[in-house]
Design a protein around this motif. Sequence first.
Motif, mmCIF file in Angstrom:
data_model
loop_
_atom_site.group_PDB
_atom_site.id
_atom_site.type_symbol
_atom_site.label_atom_id
_atom_site.label_comp_id
_atom_site.label_asym_id
_atom_site.label_seq_id
_atom_site.Cartn_x
_atom_site.Cartn_y
_atom_site.Cartn_z
ATOM 1 N N LEU A 188 33.125 44.775 44.811
ATOM 2 C CA LEU A 188 33.917 45.239 45.955
ATOM 3 C C LEU A 188 35.137 44.341 46.157
ATOM 4 C CD1 LEU A 188 34.046 47.194 48.388
ATOM 5 C CD2 LEU A 188 32.783 45.507 49.700
ATOM 6 N N LEU A 189 34.893 43.039 46.119
ATOM 7 C CA LEU A 189 36.003 42.099 46.315
ATOM 8 C C LEU A 189 37.018 42.227 45.184
ATOM 9 C CD1 LEU A 189 36.414 39.032 47.993
ATOM 10 C CD2 LEU A 189 36.601 38.580 45.565
ATOM 11 N N ALA A 190 36.518 42.306 43.946
ATOM 12 C CA ALA A 190 37.433 42.379 42.809
ATOM 13 C C ALA A 190 38.244 43.672 42.858
ATOM 14 C CB ALA A 190 36.647 42.291 41.505
ATOM 15 N N VAL B 47 37.585 36.540 39.873
ATOM 16 C CA VAL B 47 39.005 36.899 39.947
ATOM 17 C C VAL B 47 39.870 35.688 39.621
ATOM 18 C CG1 VAL B 47 40.839 37.567 41.536
ATOM 19 C CG2 VAL B 47 38.683 38.803 41.543
ATOM 20 N N TYR C 69 24.050 37.046 51.711
ATOM 21 C CA TYR C 69 24.196 37.722 50.419
ATOM 22 C C TYR C 69 25.612 38.257 50.246
ATOM 23 C CZ TYR C 69 19.164 37.261 50.310
ATOM 24 O OH TYR C 69 17.894 36.741 50.319
ATOM 25 N N LYS D 67 39.190 45.208 45.475
ATOM 26 C CA LYS D 67 40.206 45.118 46.525
ATOM 27 C C LYS D 67 41.306 44.135 46.146
ATOM 28 C CE LYS D 67 37.518 46.437 50.572
ATOM 29 N NZ LYS D 67 36.640 45.910 51.630
ATOM 30 N N VAL D 68 40.900 42.993 45.552
ATOM 31 C CA VAL D 68 41.854 41.915 45.303
ATOM 32 C C VAL D 68 42.618 42.135 44.013
ATOM 33 C CG1 VAL D 68 42.049 39.430 44.910
ATOM 34 C CG2 VAL D 68 40.423 40.285 46.570
ATOM 35 N N LYS D 69 41.931 42.634 43.019
ATOM 36 C CA LYS D 69 42.545 42.761 41.699
ATOM 37 C C LYS D 69 42.089 44.090 41.101
ATOM 38 C CE LYS D 69 43.347 39.759 37.708
ATOM 39 N NZ LYS D 69 44.812 39.649 37.792
ATOM 40 N N GLY E 277 28.152 37.085 47.423
ATOM 41 C CA GLY E 277 28.746 38.093 46.557
ATOM 42 C C GLY E 277 30.260 37.946 46.503
ATOM 43 N N TYR E 278 30.873 37.754 47.680
ATOM 44 C CA TYR E 278 32.317 37.539 47.710
ATOM 45 C C TYR E 278 32.679 36.252 46.974
ATOM 46 C CZ TYR E 278 33.036 41.309 51.108
ATOM 47 O OH TYR E 278 33.110 42.525 51.727
ATOM 48 N N PHE F 35 28.867 43.302 45.956
ATOM 49 C CA PHE F 35 29.929 42.691 46.764
ATOM 50 C C PHE F 35 30.998 42.046 45.887
ATOM 51 C CE2 PHE F 35 26.992 42.842 50.472
ATOM 52 C CZ PHE F 35 27.843 43.548 51.292
ATOM 53 N N ALA F 36 30.574 41.471 44.757
ATOM 54 C CA ALA F 36 31.556 40.867 43.853
ATOM 55 C C ALA F 36 32.508 41.939 43.334
ATOM 56 C CB ALA F 36 30.846 40.159 42.699
ATOM 57 N N GLY G 46 32.557 37.011 43.350
ATOM 58 C CA GLY G 46 33.704 37.857 43.020
ATOM 59 C C GLY G 46 34.997 37.060 42.990
ATOM 60 N N LEU H 297 24.612 41.147 45.317
ATOM 61 C CA LEU H 297 25.705 40.223 45.006
ATOM 62 C C LEU H 297 26.708 40.840 44.039
ATOM 63 C CD1 LEU H 297 23.978 38.070 46.464
ATOM 64 C CD2 LEU H 297 24.878 36.462 44.821
#
Lengths: 203, 260
Positions: A187-189, B206, B194, A191-193, B198-199, A184-185, B202, A181
Amino acid sequence: MHIVDGALSNPVVIGGAVAAVGGIAIGLRSLDLDRIPTAGVLSASFFVASLIHVPIGPSSVHLILNGLAGLLLGWAAFPALFVGLLLQAVFFGFGGLTVLGVNTVNIALPAVLAWMIFGGLIGRGSPVHGAIWGGIGGAFAIAATTGFVAISLALSGDEFLPAAKLVFFAHIPVMVIEAVLTGFAVLLARKVKPELFVKGASA
Amino acid sequence: MAHVLEPQAKTLAEAEQDAPYGLIADIDPRVRIVMACVFAVVTVALGSVPGLLAALSIAIGLLLLSRLPIRRTLKRMAMMDGFIIFMLVLMPFSMPGDVMFTVFGFPASWQGLWKAFEIALTANAVILTLMVLVGTMEPVTLGHALHRLRCPEVLVHLMMFTIRYIEVLREEYLRLRSAMKIRGFRPGTNWHTYRSFGYLVGMMMVRAIERSERILGAMKCRGFSGRLMLLQEFSMSRRDHVFAALLGAACIGLLIVDFA
């Protein structure tokens, strides 16, 4: 993961309290006026995230995400996670009062360590590269937390050793889930910010 | 704030708002915080079962005085016991002493059973007192009282922010979750779950950071200088002194029972 009142020996409780006060003091010094809202809102979002239950087989685990908290907040994770634990103890009755110091150190010190070790790495390279380091950092923080919990129990008396071992092994699936988790968190951050971790690493 | 845990329920304090709620609510918040800490330290220092039973009775007495919903409060206390039950069950087996019985060749000792019992009593007495004395406050009052008790200003700020935004962020989380549900997301033990969680985490982070940037802008625009504006003055009345003295005497009584 919460230790309760009455379980630990006095030296461990006092040592934990002293260490927590030190960590919180360092964390507060790193919080200037501009970073107070960020730390406060993130502290609240970790509080909310800890209520997410992730299914694993027939059971489910709730998230701790102290690794991610450390990666985002650095030393400020210490007071932020302390506030979360304080509110949980006072309003929900989780954990305890005299052991608040020990619990804070057990959760927040791994967060700070994860930031020190992996904080620089997640801002570099491609987002996937950063995400992998983020995942390793997330797993590391949980492993360190369970390790610290086991140490605080073991220091309090030999009779806790089986419980300490159980805590560690029971949390191996949690480590895996937190790693995935957190990865992925991140990874998203990334990409996004993207500026988030680049800035966070130098704060 | 407790609705974060139980969707329908309100805070223990809010749920009883119609009824005037007991003697505890009138006591100065600072006294309640300090006395909860004193009681916790004394209880942890106790070493005998009679002393701990007395401590738990005091905690239950305070609960009755506070007119909190008794069943719900005790249920919440029991949730904590759920966390520690494994440790307590293991204790008789891991502590050497006189054998009580054996399971699969592992002896269980009386000493271990007593120790586990003592831990359970301590933990419950302290957490119950904490919930009754401090948990019944408005979270904002708690922040102000801690500030009056010389907690560092930045820490109080941080706590007030956290309290303020837990509810906002929980709503955001629920909004994201219903968006996922509408798209047919059902959590299970698989990679897709998962990755989605996770996204989700995230995205929450953000958004939290972007929200905090807007908050900071709004606060600066209103001239935020880092000082805490207190909306309420606390004053110690006779009743507060009496309460502190009584609970203090009870703590000394506990220590005497323990040594006797």
